[in-house]
Design an enzyme around this catalytic site. Structure first.
Site, mmCIF file in Angstrom:
data_model
loop_
_atom_site.group_PDB
_atom_site.id
_atom_site.type_symbol
_atom_site.label_atom_id
_atom_site.label_comp_id
_atom_site.label_asym_id
_atom_site.label_seq_id
_atom_site.Cartn_x
_atom_site.Cartn_y
_atom_site.Cartn_z
ATOM 1 N N ASP A 123 58.872 16.417 32.870
ATOM 2 C CA ASP A 123 58.672 15.009 32.539
ATOM 3 C C ASP A 123 58.176 14.818 31.108
ATOM 4 O OD1 ASP A 123 58.971 12.340 33.319
ATOM 5 O OD2 ASP A 123 56.848 12.130 33.807
ATOM 6 N N ASP A 161 65.307 14.523 36.062
ATOM 7 C CA ASP A 161 65.015 14.210 34.659
ATOM 8 C C ASP A 161 65.270 15.369 33.700
ATOM 9 O OD1 ASP A 161 64.086 11.896 35.816
ATOM 10 O OD2 ASP A 161 62.040 12.079 35.113
ATOM 11 N N ASP A 313 54.969 5.738 41.282
ATOM 12 C CA ASP A 313 55.652 6.350 40.141
ATOM 13 C C ASP A 313 54.658 6.857 39.111
ATOM 14 O OD1 ASP A 313 58.441 5.884 40.808
ATOM 15 O OD2 ASP A 313 58.002 3.762 40.534
#
Length: 339
Positions: A123, A161, A313
């Protein structure tokens, strides 16, 4: 995780009306009768019974609410807890947890969806930061993950991601090539297990400006060895928007199948929102289509709840729970807003 990137919603809507409508050779069997499954959990054999996690945060919350006499709230949370949710694996040593989940699922006659989530610089140091400390550590981690699978069936969504962050320049220079190599190695390692279906994460409809730009990186990342790619993980784009973009990506890869995360896309994205407000616990969202392999789209192997609805999130600069923690008020809204 899974931000919109630089692409605008207007682009998504424009592409949606020009979605590919060709008829490639069928890769799956979504229109066969219910109940026909195979030991490998292949969509070619009909509707797969995906694993329902009876020990997850939603199940625990529903039980607590029921014990406290809050029947209405318990029923809403049950709309999440009683459906198949993916299990995210980022443990320092994944073997025991992967083995435990896949064995529980096998005994129940179900197939788990697991998310392998431990890539180095995960991330890009944001809300879901973490991951392996080095490439060698990651390779060893993936090996342990695969060992935990054994020969038991499981669908694995590989590193949400990770590929998108190569494309949006968050992972730069030699690190980009290193990451693509790690992803390819992970696909190859996991696919040595006979029951594993592997879907390489490919971002979402807001992250992709030009699907053609993703073709070469995805090939370098091992899409040719995988069973397909995952789309819309942890995001909110509608199924129609996702099919419009993912369909073009699939076509560019020669008809590669894919899965769509429909966990929170019932109302689509929050239109007009910018920055974190667009992807991090946006208000007014809803649960989407329940997990199934009967999608009505030839190349779409399944609708899955990859993001676990009701889990945050991230803190989003508004004092909300940290990434992956239970967010009670948000969970209730997702269930209430669902059609």
């Amino acid at each position: 995780m899974n931000r919109y990137g630089r692409a605008g919603v207007a682009l998504v809507l424009a592409l949606a009306v020009t979605a590919c409508t060709g008829n490639p050779a069928p890769r799956t069997g979504r229109d066969r009768p219910e109940g026909q499954t195979s030991s490998a959990g292949s969509p070619d054999s009909g509707t797969v019974r995906f694993y329902v996690d009876s020990e997850g945060a939603a199940a625990q919350e529903a039980g607590r609410l029921q014990r406290e006499g809050k029947a209405e709230e318990a029923a809403l949370v049950r709309r999440i807890a009683d459906r198949p949710n993916a299990v995210w694996i980022g443990d320092p040593d994944p073997l025991a947890r992967v083995a435990d989940i896949t064995e529980k699922a096998r005994r129940a006659g179900q197939v788990p969806v697991l998310v392998a989530y431990h890539i180095p610089d995960r991330d890009c140091g944001q809300f879901s930061a973490g991951g392996a400390a080095s490439p060698d550590e990651y390779r060893a981690w993936i090996g342990r993950f695969a060992e935990g699978l054994g020969g038991r069936p499981a669908w694995v969504v590989l590193e949400p991601d990770a590929l998108a962050h190569v494309l949006d320049n968050c992972t730069r220079g030699g690190k980009a090539a290193e990451r693509l190599d790690l992803l390819r190695g992970a696909v190859e390692t996991l696919k040595r297990q006979p029951g594993a279906r592997v879907y390489l994460d490919a971002g979402n409809a807001g992250w992709i400006r030009n699907p053609d730009e993703w073709i070469d990186p995805m090939r370098r990342a091992g899409i040719d060895r995988a069973d397909g790619f995952a789309f819309n993980v942890s995001n909110f784009f509608t199924t129609e928007e996702s099919v419009a973009i993912a369909g073009r990506l699939s076509e560019g890869l020669g008809g590669t199948p894919y899965v769509i995360d429909t966990s929170r896309n019932g109302n689509g994205p929050l239109r007009g929102a910018q920055g974190d407000d667009a992807w991090c616990n946006p208000a007014g969202r809803a649960l989407g289509a329940e997990p199934t392999t009967r999608t009505g789209h030839e190349r779409v192997d399944a609708f899955l709840w990859v993001k676990r609805p009701g889990e945050s999130d991230g803190e989003c600069h508004r004092g909300e729970p940290g990434a992956g923690q239970w967010f009670h008020a948000y969970a209730l809204d997702l269930a209430r807003n669902a059609r």
